[in-house]
Design a protein around this motif. Structure first.
Motif, mmCIF file in Angstrom:
data_model
loop_
_atom_site.group_PDB
_atom_site.id
_atom_site.type_symbol
_atom_site.label_atom_id
_atom_site.label_comp_id
_atom_site.label_asym_id
_atom_site.label_seq_id
_atom_site.Cartn_x
_atom_site.Cartn_y
_atom_site.Cartn_z
ATOM 1 N N THR A 141 0.844 -1.208 0.000
ATOM 2 C CA THR A 141 0.000 0.000 0.000
ATOM 3 C C THR A 141 0.869 1.245 0.000
ATOM 4 N N ARG A 142 0.310 2.341 -0.497
ATOM 5 C CA ARG A 142 0.972 3.642 -0.436
ATOM 6 C C ARG A 142 -0.025 4.695 0.054
ATOM 7 N N TYR A 143 0.465 5.660 0.804
ATOM 8 C CA TYR A 143 -0.316 6.860 1.076
ATOM 9 C C TYR A 143 -0.150 7.793 -0.118
ATOM 10 N N LEU A 166 3.694 8.039 -0.728
ATOM 11 C CA LEU A 166 4.409 8.087 0.545
ATOM 12 C C LEU A 166 4.213 6.776 1.286
ATOM 13 N N VAL A 167 5.119 6.505 2.236
ATOM 14 C CA VAL A 167 4.973 5.336 3.101
ATOM 15 C C VAL A 167 5.035 5.772 4.553
ATOM 16 N N ASP A 168 4.453 4.976 5.412
ATOM 17 C CA ASP A 168 4.500 5.217 6.850
ATOM 18 C C ASP A 168 5.748 4.544 7.406
ATOM 19 N N PRO A 169 6.630 5.290 8.075
ATOM 20 C CA PRO A 169 7.863 4.682 8.611
ATOM 21 C C PRO A 169 7.600 3.540 9.583
ATOM 22 N N SER A 170 6.399 3.493 10.143
ATOM 23 C CA SER A 170 6.087 2.426 11.102
ATOM 24 C C SER A 170 5.693 1.126 10.419
#
Length: 274
Positions: A141-143, A166-170
Motif C-alpha cells: 500500500t501507499r499513502y 508516501l509510506v508510513d515509517p512504522s
C-alpha cells in the motif's frame, strides 16, 4: 501480435481445454479481448471453462481523509493503476480521470491528440465484459497526496497522475524496499474491486513477501506474519462474516434443537410403552 497470440491461445484451448477450466490470458497484460471472444465462440459450450486476466495493483490511501485533493489523488492512483485495464474490461473504456489527465498533459506538450489511445464504439463493445473472473495480484500500500509542484521529469505514465506516493515509517519493511506489510490495504482493495466492477469473481493470483533477513536455517516467521495478516483481511469479507455466524451460531442452535426434539420423542415413546 494480437492474431499470433490468439492462434497460440486457440491451440492451448484445443489441446488442454478438456482438463483446464480456468484460463488467465495475461499476468499484467497487453492483448486479451480477442482471445476471450475466441474461447467464447469456439470452446465454451464444449469445455465449459472460464477466461479471465490477472492484474496487479497496490492500494492507494489518501494521506488526509479530510482533504478533497488527497481523496481525488488517491482515486487517480487507483484508476491509473488498476482501472487502466480493469475499467476497460468491465466498462468498455479507460477511466474518465485517466483520459482527462493524459489528454490535458498531452495538450500541454502541444500534441493535437492525447497520448492515450481512443477506442471506437465498436472496440468498446468488443472489449466490455470479456472477463469471466479477475485475477488479482496485491502486495503493498501507499499513502497518496496531490503533488503541489511541477514534475521534474518529462511526460510519463507517472507524471501524468499528478500525485505523490508516501509510506508510513512504522510499516514493517522486508528486504525489498518497495514492499511494506500493510494488510488493511488488501481489504480496501478488495472492496474497491467489488464496488467498481460489479462484484466480480476474484482469484488472488499473486501475494507474498521477500525474506526479511538471511538465515543459515529456515526462518519464516516474517513471511508467516505477512501472509497471516493479509489472509485475515481477506476473510473479513461480509460473506466470511456470514459463514462465521452460520458456523458459530446457527449450526450449534440447530444441533441443540435436534437433541431436545430427540429427547422429547424418546420420552414420549418410553411413556407409551409403559
Amino acid at each position: 501480435m494480437t492474431q499470433y497470440f490468439n492462434e497460440y491461445a486457440s491451440l492451448c484451448f484445443e489441446r488442454f481445454g478438456d482438463r483446464v477450466k480456468h484460463w488467465i490470458t495475461f499476468s499484467n497484460p497487453w492483448a486479451h479481448a480477442k482471445v476471450w471472444h475466441t474461447y467464447n465462440k469456439q470452446w465454451r459450450s464444449k469445455q465449459r471453462g472460464m477466461v479471465g486476466i490477472s492484474l496487479t495493483s497496490d492500494w492507494g490511501e489518501p494521506v488526509d481523509m479530510n482533504s478533497q485533493k488527497d481523496i481525488e489523488a488517491a482515486e487517480r492512483y487507483m484508476q491509473f493503476y488498476l482501472g487502466w485495464f480493469a475499467n476497460t474490461l468491465y466498462n468498455g473504456d479507460y477511466p474518465e480521470v485517466m483520459k482527462d489527465y493524459v489528454g490535458r498533459k498531452s495538450a500541454q506538450q502541444g500534441l493535437a491528440v492525447s497520448r492515450l489511445p481512443t477506442f471506437s464504439s465498436q472496440e468498446k463493445s468488443y472489449i466490455k465484459g470479456t472477463c469471466d473472473f479477475l485475477g488479482l495480484g496485491h502486495f503493498t500500500t501507499r499513502y497518496i497526496t496531490k503533488r503541489n509542484y511541477p514534475a521534474t521529469q518529462g511526460p510519463t505514465y507517472f507524471t501524468d497522475r499528478d500525485l505523490l506516493e508516501l509510506v508510513d515509517p512504522s510499516w514493517p519493511d522486508p528486504e525489498s524496499k518497495w514492499l511494506y506489510s500493510v494488510p488493511w490495504g488488501f481489504r480496501r482493495l478488495l472492496n474497491f474491486v467489488k464496488t467498481q466492477y460489479g462484484n466480480p469473481i476474484v482469484y488472488v493470483t499473486e501475494n507474498g513477501v521477500s525474506e526479511k533477513m538471511q538465515c543459515p536455517q529456515l526462518c519464516d516467521e516474517w513471511r508467516i506474519k505477512y501472509l497471516k495478516g493479509y489472509t485475515n483481511e481477506m476473510l473479513k469479507d461480509p460473506l466470511a462474516s456470514h459463514m462465521e455466524m452460520v458456523t458459530e451460531i446457527v449450526v450449534p442452535t440447530v444441533c441443540t434443537l435436534c437433541i431436545l426434539l430427540s429427547a422429547v420423542l424418546l420420552m414420549f415413546l418410553l411413556r407409551k410403552q409403559s
